[in-house]
Design a protein around this motif. Structure first.
Motif, PDB file in Angstrom:
ATOM      1  N   THR A 173      36.703  25.554  68.027  1.00 28.12           N
ATOM      2  CA  THR A 173      37.839  25.878  69.209  1.00 28.12           C
ATOM      3  C   THR A 173      38.015  27.207  69.369  1.00 28.12           C
ATOM      4  O   THR A 173      37.874  27.940  70.483  1.00 28.12           O
ATOM      5  CB  THR A 173      39.284  25.035  68.962  1.00 28.12           C
ATOM      6  OG1 THR A 173      38.990  23.802  68.666  1.00 28.12           O
ATOM      7  CG2 THR A 173      39.847  25.603  69.773  1.00 28.12           C
ATOM      8  N   TRP A 174      38.017  27.940  68.302  1.00 25.88           N
ATOM      9  CA  TRP A 174      38.034  29.455  68.298  1.00 25.88           C
ATOM     10  C   TRP A 174      36.859  30.297  68.703  1.00 25.88           C
ATOM     11  O   TRP A 174      37.102  30.955  69.542  1.00 25.88           O
ATOM     12  CB  TRP A 174      38.533  30.073  66.979  1.00 25.88           C
ATOM     13  CG  TRP A 174      38.247  31.454  66.705  1.00 25.88           C
ATOM     14  CD1 TRP A 174      37.603  32.113  65.910  1.00 25.88           C
ATOM     15  CD2 TRP A 174      38.915  32.618  67.661  1.00 25.88           C
ATOM     16  NE1 TRP A 174      37.475  33.465  65.977  1.00 25.88           N
ATOM     17  CE2 TRP A 174      38.205  33.711  67.003  1.00 25.88           C
ATOM     18  CE3 TRP A 174      39.513  32.686  68.938  1.00 25.88           C
ATOM     19  CZ2 TRP A 174      38.505  35.044  67.695  1.00 25.88           C
ATOM     20  CZ3 TRP A 174      39.933  33.799  69.193  1.00 25.88           C
ATOM     21  CH2 TRP A 174      39.442  34.991  68.754  1.00 25.88           C
TER      22      TRP A 174
ATOM     23  N   GLY B 155      37.225  31.763  57.302  1.00 23.47           N
ATOM     24  CA  GLY B 155      38.173  32.630  57.513  1.00 23.47           C
ATOM     25  C   GLY B 155      39.062  32.375  58.925  1.00 23.47           C
ATOM     26  O   GLY B 155      38.570  31.478  59.674  1.00 23.47           O
ATOM     27  N   GLY B 156      40.128  33.030  59.001  1.00 25.83           N
ATOM     28  CA  GLY B 156      40.941  32.776  60.224  1.00 25.83           C
ATOM     29  C   GLY B 156      40.247  33.234  61.473  1.00 25.83           C
ATOM     30  O   GLY B 156      40.410  32.934  62.582  1.00 25.83           O
ATOM     31  N   THR B 157      39.120  34.205  61.549  1.00 26.65           N
ATOM     32  CA  THR B 157      38.591  34.653  62.727  1.00 26.65           C
ATOM     33  C   THR B 157      37.252  34.303  62.719  1.00 26.65           C
ATOM     34  O   THR B 157      36.434  34.727  63.697  1.00 26.65           O
ATOM     35  CB  THR B 157      38.857  36.219  62.883  1.00 26.65           C
ATOM     36  OG1 THR B 157      38.327  36.829  62.048  1.00 26.65           O
ATOM     37  CG2 THR B 157      40.272  36.572  63.088  1.00 26.65           C
TER      38      THR B 157
ATOM     39  N   ILE C  68      30.727  41.960  65.532  1.00 30.90           N
ATOM     40  CA  ILE C  68      32.155  42.306  65.638  1.00 30.90           C
ATOM     41  C   ILE C  68      33.126  41.640  64.793  1.00 30.90           C
ATOM     42  O   ILE C  68      33.817  41.977  63.969  1.00 30.90           O
ATOM     43  CB  ILE C  68      32.467  42.295  67.036  1.00 30.90           C
ATOM     44  CG1 ILE C  68      33.685  42.867  67.118  1.00 30.90           C
ATOM     45  CG2 ILE C  68      32.539  40.940  67.617  1.00 30.90           C
ATOM     46  CD1 ILE C  68      34.449  42.909  68.599  1.00 30.90           C
ATOM     47  N   ILE C  69      32.717  40.224  64.412  1.00 25.63           N
ATOM     48  CA  ILE C  69      33.411  39.495  63.546  1.00 25.63           C
ATOM     49  C   ILE C  69      33.502  39.977  62.171  1.00 25.63           C
ATOM     50  O   ILE C  69      34.222  39.983  61.421  1.00 25.63           O
ATOM     51  CB  ILE C  69      33.148  38.101  63.865  1.00 25.63           C
ATOM     52  CG1 ILE C  69      33.298  37.493  65.263  1.00 25.63           C
ATOM     53  CG2 ILE C  69      33.827  37.055  62.784  1.00 25.63           C
ATOM     54  CD1 ILE C  69      34.548  37.478  65.645  1.00 25.63           C
ATOM     55  N   TYR C  70      32.010  40.166  61.781  1.00 23.34           N
ATOM     56  CA  TYR C  70      31.753  40.636  60.224  1.00 23.34           C
ATOM     57  C   TYR C  70      32.430  42.002  60.164  1.00 23.34           C
ATOM     58  O   TYR C  70      32.792  42.337  59.097  1.00 23.34           O
ATOM     59  CB  TYR C  70      30.315  40.349  60.009  1.00 23.34           C
ATOM     60  CG  TYR C  70      29.945  40.444  58.551  1.00 23.34           C
ATOM     61  CD1 TYR C  70      30.221  39.558  57.554  1.00 23.34           C
ATOM     62  CD2 TYR C  70      29.290  41.901  58.132  1.00 23.34           C
ATOM     63  CE1 TYR C  70      30.020  39.908  56.162  1.00 23.34           C
ATOM     64  CE2 TYR C  70      29.208  41.929  56.890  1.00 23.34           C
ATOM     65  CZ  TYR C  70      29.211  41.054  55.927  1.00 23.34           C
ATOM     66  OH  TYR C  70      29.226  41.056  54.672  1.00 23.34           O
ATOM     67  N   LEU C  71      31.963  42.976  60.944  1.00 20.09           N
ATOM     68  CA  LEU C  71      32.444  44.313  60.671  1.00 20.09           C
ATOM     69  C   LEU C  71      33.744  44.720  60.646  1.00 20.09           C
ATOM     70  O   LEU C  71      34.338  45.551  60.132  1.00 20.09           O
ATOM     71  CB  LEU C  71      31.569  45.169  61.583  1.00 20.09           C
ATOM     72  CG  LEU C  71      30.118  45.366  61.372  1.00 20.09           C
ATOM     73  CD1 LEU C  71      29.389  46.237  62.706  1.00 20.09           C
ATOM     74  CD2 LEU C  71      29.667  46.004  60.222  1.00 20.09           C
TER      75      LEU C  71
END
Length: 431
Positions: A200-201, A378-380, A361-364
């Motif tokens: 969903t995210w 994780g949350g993001t 972008i998510i990892y860095l």
């Protein structure tokens, strides 16, 4: 009596027999058609294939079927790779075998119609003239098969095994488990809750972040393209500067700026309003920060794209609209927006597909964090970053492979739609 134009000695030449002989053994049909050199070449190819690769293919197929029978002695991963290579080699061999059968049929039909076999020089010239593109494409296709297709097949295979941190070769043998991994993703609570939350995210992230960067790029392009604006060159240069800076550098700088302890956003900006937002600790605010960063990273490309398209719109259309009493909104709605969308829609679709798999972008920014108790992601985390964690952090290779397949199907759908909207895969006569 022989038919007119066909020599008597070839009037009963049988294409069916030529095909049957080629099916029995490659090259026999060519010998029947009196194409002796070609027939010998096909025979040599099949004999060489059998004697050089026969044992390897037999072992590979056995390993792919069983994944080994003796722990520590048989390595399931190696056996799987050998089996997949064997399948690819068989596919190449079948292709050549079919080519051999069709060639025998065509030559037999030519002989039956009274045509003579071409000389060797003529054959080489025909192969060069007609097969030139295929001769140069074949090495690339062969490399593509083992560099791209083989890893894809390997990932597909892992999704149907029980390969994880508790069952890893060579100490343990893998087993084929069918669709069990996919069922876990949608039925087992420990997996399904995390999967649907991350999925969903991922959708929200893709739609919101990409739409914002496109909207901002279009808005700025419209402003800069307005005839009343001066110093257009300087303004465009400044607006494109974020694109010139490597994305990973920008992301790392923003990661430091959003840091709750020493970040300049909290300490120097929000402190003026008495605010302190937990950008890194709260999943909601971390997602807001990621969307803002991606908007900053993505709008320069869209801005440059729209700027070029806007300059190609004829001024006569706007003048005609003014004569008819059209307002600014009407000119934008009926002239500017349709023209821009028609020219850039395929590229904009690929912007959505790119952000769907935007791992960097998510990892860095914060490695997919912050962590959430009771969740496997994780949350993001989006799907691609979750796959990374499953693979390299907790060694859940089978589940990572299953999610990768789902991810690949979604991105393939985007890509297929994009190709349908372009001329990339249309024939020359159907442009």
């Amino acid at each position: 009596m022989a038919t007119q134009g066909a020599p008597v000695k070839y009037s009963k030449h049988s294409p069916a027999l030529a095909m049957t002989l080629s099916l029995i053994f490659a090259g026999f049909g060519q010998l029947y058609n009196r194409r002796y050199i070609k027939g010998i070449l096909f025979i040599v190819l099949e004999v060489s294939f059998i004697f050089t690769l026969g044992r390897f293919i037999n072992y590979g197929l056995w390993g792919l079927r069983t994944l080994g029978v003796t722990p520590l002695e048989d390595h399931s991963i190696f056996l799987m790779i050998y089996g997949l290579i064997s399948l690819l080699l068989i596919a190449f061999a079948l292709g050549l075998y079919i080519l051999n059968i069709l060639d025998a049929k065509r030559n037999a039909e030519r002989l039956r119609q009274g045509e003579s076999n071409p000389k060797m020089k003529e054959t080489i010239r025909n192969v060069w003239d007609r097969g030139f593109p295929y001769l140069f494409i074949t090495p690339g296709l062969f490399m593509l098969t083992f560099i791209v297709i083989l890893p894809i097949l390997f990932t597909l295979s892992l999704a149907f095994t029980d390969y994880n941190q508790y069952n890893s070769p060579p100490g343990n043998l893998l087993n084929w488990v069918g669709w069990d991994n996919f069922k876990k993703l949608v039925t087992l609570n420990t997996w399904s809750e995390t999967f649907f939350d991350v999925f969903t995210w991922t959708i929200v992230w893709t739609l919101v972040a990409t739409t914002l960067q496109i909207a901002l790029g279009l808005f700025l392009a419209l402003i800069v393209n307005d005839p009343r604006v001066k110093f257009k060159k300087w303004i465009r240069t400044v607006l494109i500067l974020p694109w010139a800076v490597p994305a990973f550098v920008t992301i790392l700088i923003f990661s430091a700026m959003f840091n709750g302890e020493f970040g300049t956003i909290n300490r120097d900006l929000l402190v003026l309003f008495g605010l302190e937002i937990p950008w890194m600790q709260d999943p909601f605010w971390a997602k807001i920060a990621l969307i803002m960063i991606q908007t900053w990273l993505g709008f320069p490309f869209v801005f440059a794209l729209f700027t070029g398209v806007l300059q190609s719109i004829s001024r006569d259309w706007y003048e005609a609209a003014e004569v008819d009493g059209g307002s600014r909104w009407q000119k934008f709605r009926y002239i500017t927006f349709p023209h821009v969308m028609y020219a850039t829609a395929p590229l904009l679709i690929m912007q959505y597909a790119g952000n769907f798999n935007n791992f960097n972008i998510i990892y860095l920014f914060n490695e997919g964090g912050p962590p959430i108790p009771g969740k496997r992601a994780g949350g993001t985390d989006i799907l691609i970053s979750w796959v990374y964690d499953l693979t390299f952090e907790i060694n859940q290779y089978n589940m990572a492979a299953a999610i990768t397949i789902i991810l690949g199907l979604i991105v393939t759908g985007f890509a297929f739609y994009q190709f349908r909207k372009t001329r990339s895969f249309k024939e020359e006569g159907n442009m």
